[in-house]
Design a protein around this motif. Sequence first.
Motif, PDB file in Angstrom:
ATOM      1  N   TRP A  16       0.676  -1.179  -0.120  1.00 27.70           N
ATOM      2  CA  TRP A  16      -0.124   0.070  -0.059  1.00 27.70           C
ATOM      3  C   TRP A  16       0.909   1.300  -0.005  1.00 27.70           C
ATOM      4  O   TRP A  16       0.201   2.522   0.199  1.00 27.70           O
ATOM      5  N   GLY A  17       2.207   1.114  -0.441  1.00 23.49           N
ATOM      6  CA  GLY A  17       2.944   2.237  -0.637  1.00 23.49           C
ATOM      7  C   GLY A  17       3.253   2.505  -2.111  1.00 23.49           C
ATOM      8  O   GLY A  17       3.742   3.745  -2.250  1.00 23.49           O
ATOM      9  N   ILE A  18       3.226   1.502  -2.819  1.00 28.95           N
ATOM     10  CA  ILE A  18       3.413   1.463  -4.368  1.00 28.95           C
ATOM     11  C   ILE A  18       2.227   1.946  -5.008  1.00 28.95           C
ATOM     12  O   ILE A  18       2.405   2.316  -6.396  1.00 28.95           O
ATOM     13  N   PRO A  19       0.995   2.066  -4.915  1.00 25.85           N
ATOM     14  CA  PRO A  19      -0.179   2.405  -5.622  1.00 25.85           C
ATOM     15  C   PRO A  19       0.083   3.703  -6.279  1.00 25.85           C
ATOM     16  O   PRO A  19      -0.339   3.823  -7.361  1.00 25.85           O
ATOM     17  N   TYR A  20       0.450   4.498  -5.503  1.00 22.71           N
ATOM     18  CA  TYR A  20       0.750   5.833  -6.056  1.00 22.71           C
ATOM     19  C   TYR A  20       1.765   5.927  -7.509  1.00 22.71           C
ATOM     20  O   TYR A  20       1.478   6.579  -8.331  1.00 22.71           O
ATOM     21  N   LEU A  21       2.661   5.028  -7.304  1.00 18.77           N
ATOM     22  CA  LEU A  21       3.772   5.110  -8.350  1.00 18.77           C
ATOM     23  C   LEU A  21       2.706   4.363  -9.783  1.00 18.77           C
ATOM     24  O   LEU A  21       3.113   4.930 -10.491  1.00 18.77           O
ATOM     25  N   MET A  22       2.121   3.371  -9.250  1.00 20.13           N
ATOM     26  CA  MET A  22       1.299   2.729 -10.325  1.00 20.13           C
ATOM     27  C   MET A  22       0.268   3.552 -11.118  1.00 20.13           C
ATOM     28  O   MET A  22      -0.119   3.391 -12.275  1.00 20.13           O
ATOM     29  N   ILE A  23      -0.378   4.158  -9.962  1.00 24.45           N
ATOM     30  CA  ILE A  23      -1.486   5.099 -10.526  1.00 24.45           C
ATOM     31  C   ILE A  23      -1.012   6.085 -11.791  1.00 24.45           C
ATOM     32  O   ILE A  23      -1.464   6.474 -12.800  1.00 24.45           O
ATOM     33  N   VAL A 248       7.528   4.735   1.566  1.00 24.98           N
ATOM     34  CA  VAL A 248       7.483   3.881   0.304  1.00 24.98           C
ATOM     35  C   VAL A 248       7.167   4.751  -1.003  1.00 24.98           C
ATOM     36  O   VAL A 248       7.690   4.475  -1.939  1.00 24.98           O
ATOM     37  N   ALA A 249       6.194   5.459  -0.692  1.00 25.03           N
ATOM     38  CA  ALA A 249       5.640   6.305  -2.001  1.00 25.03           C
ATOM     39  C   ALA A 249       6.714   7.106  -2.358  1.00 25.03           C
ATOM     40  O   ALA A 249       6.897   7.394  -3.745  1.00 25.03           O
ATOM     41  N   VAL A 250       7.553   7.959  -1.314  1.00 26.57           N
ATOM     42  CA  VAL A 250       8.643   8.748  -1.844  1.00 26.57           C
ATOM     43  C   VAL A 250       9.525   7.962  -2.511  1.00 26.57           C
ATOM     44  O   VAL A 250      10.002   8.536  -3.465  1.00 26.57           O
ATOM     45  N   VAL A 251      10.186   7.059  -1.803  1.00 33.98           N
ATOM     46  CA  VAL A 251      11.338   6.200  -2.386  1.00 33.98           C
ATOM     47  C   VAL A 251      10.919   5.757  -3.889  1.00 33.98           C
ATOM     48  O   VAL A 251      11.799   6.054  -4.780  1.00 33.98           O
ATOM     49  N   ALA A 252       9.620   4.949  -4.027  1.00 29.83           N
ATOM     50  CA  ALA A 252       9.422   4.546  -5.183  1.00 29.83           C
ATOM     51  C   ALA A 252       9.256   5.702  -6.244  1.00 29.83           C
ATOM     52  O   ALA A 252       9.917   5.540  -7.552  1.00 29.83           O
ATOM     53  N   GLY A 253       8.730   6.797  -5.974  1.00 28.59           N
ATOM     54  CA  GLY A 253       8.732   7.792  -6.962  1.00 28.59           C
ATOM     55  C   GLY A 253       9.919   8.302  -7.434  1.00 28.59           C
ATOM     56  O   GLY A 253      10.227   8.787  -8.760  1.00 28.59           O
TER      57      GLY A 253
END
Length: 301
Positions: A16-23, A248-253
């Motif tokens: 639930w930290g990576i959906p922002y990247l996928m969206i 996780v969202a920040v690191v992935a982006g």
Amino acid sequence: MSRRGWVLFALMSVIWGIPYLMIKVAVDGVSVPVLVFARTAVGAAVLLPLALRGGGLGRLRRHWKPLVAFAALEIIVPWWLLSDAERHLTSSMSGLLIAASPIIAVVVARLSGGGERLSGTRWAGLGVGLAGVAVLAAPELTGGDPWSIVEVLLTATCYAIAPLIAARRLSDVPALPMTAACLTLAALVYTPAAVWTWPRALPSGQVLAALAGLALVCTALAFIVFFALIREVGTSRALVFTYVNPAVAVVAGVALLGEPLTASILVSFALILGGSVLATMGGAPGEQPGDAPEPARTGQV
């Protein structure tokens, strides 16, 4: 916490930290209705058989009004708003703004008469967290895309209200059937718009992979892992992973999309995360002594 609990906790922190990247990747190739329809339809297709096998769908009939309200505030409205906002915002900024959900939940619970009395520490947490939101949103509000910021904050507000409905009106409803029913309802709602805006050409492999990841990993698998985590460690401990998701969202982006890692992002991350921890100390928002709600979602995408 057991080794199994730590493994499930780590999985949820990432899932639930990576959906922002996928969206962010998916909205470059398909419309928002198609994106949300794909997530909900595939998620429902995976979870409905599990719900039917376990039973409990019959108990949903007498709770249909709060169930519809929960589905609207947890999936139907926020998934549209967030996906539309990410057409203009970075995934890392969206993830950080959504992290304000616990802070908003404290305010909503208090205003609705169901929250605990706020201590000085919790008031300080509200102030610190809101300061973090202001640091992050100010550049967009003054010279960027203010409506996208509003969309994400509305998403966070929806995610703050929905668990209160689950705790107060749906606490005796099994989580898996409730989630499967909500995803099914959302898929039906989005079907006409998805058909109307269906892409004329096959999207790129990246977009298709993002859609598959959102539907299978971040929706269907996420709920299965989340319910397993609740059974393993309990609701209160299970929800701690929500403080890890923004990182996780920040690191992935930054790592995968090349999004900027600015000083304002780092400062706002520290303020929002610290404020959320302080604001939610001493009990979950809206949770009364003796309550043990099993929410289907807790402010996640």
